[in-house]
Design a protein around this motif. Structure first.
Motif, short mmCIF file in Angstrom:
data_model
loop_
_atom_site.label_atom_id
_atom_site.label_comp_id
_atom_site.label_asym_id
_atom_site.label_seq_id
_atom_site.Cartn_x
_atom_site.Cartn_y
_atom_site.Cartn_z
N PRO A 29 1.09 -1.35 0.39
CA PRO A 29 0.27 -0.08 0.17
C PRO A 29 0.94 1.14 0.24
CG PRO A 29 -0.87 -1.51 1.87
CD PRO A 29 0.55 -2.31 1.19
N THR A 30 0.67 2.12 -0.24
CA THR A 30 1.41 3.77 -1.46
C THR A 30 1.10 4.33 0.58
OG1 THR A 30 0.02 4.12 -2.63
CG2 THR A 30 1.35 5.87 -2.05
N ALA A 31 0.58 4.39 1.54
CA ALA A 31 0.98 4.69 3.24
C ALA A 31 2.31 3.84 3.32
CB ALA A 31 -0.16 4.60 3.30
N ALA A 32 1.60 2.13 3.11
CA ALA A 32 2.51 1.54 4.26
C ALA A 32 4.53 1.92 3.52
CB ALA A 32 2.71 0.33 3.62
N SER A 33 4.41 2.21 2.35
CA SER A 33 5.89 2.74 0.95
C SER A 33 6.47 3.85 1.78
CB SER A 33 5.67 2.49 -0.21
OG SER A 33 4.49 3.56 -0.93
#
Length: 74
Positions: A27-31
């Motif tokens: 997920p973008t937030a995790a990356s």
């Protein structure tokens, strides 16, 4: 004859087993480092996660605690 032991790894944000050649998007937030892991990388179990203003910690019932301070040191 002994068989080689393979250590399975799991995506800490989706809980899916990591398989060579198969793309499991993070997920973008995790990356971006804005999201703590929700699943254990060693067994894929859902973890207890506590988020605070200065970091987070996540606890697997089998493999212990991962802390944002530990991850930052890597």
């Amino acid at each position: 004859m002994s068989t080689p032991v393979t250590e399975e790894r799991y995506n800490p944000f989706t809980g899916r087993r990591i398989v060579d050649g198969v793309d499991d998007p993070t997920p973008t937030a995790a990356s971006m480092g804005l999201e703590p892991p929700r699943f254990c990388e060693q067994c894929g179990r859902r973890m207890i996660v506590q988020v605070s203003p200065d970091g987070w910690w996540a606890k697997c019932s089998r493999h212990g605690v991962v802390d944002s301070i530990d991850v930052a040191r890597r």
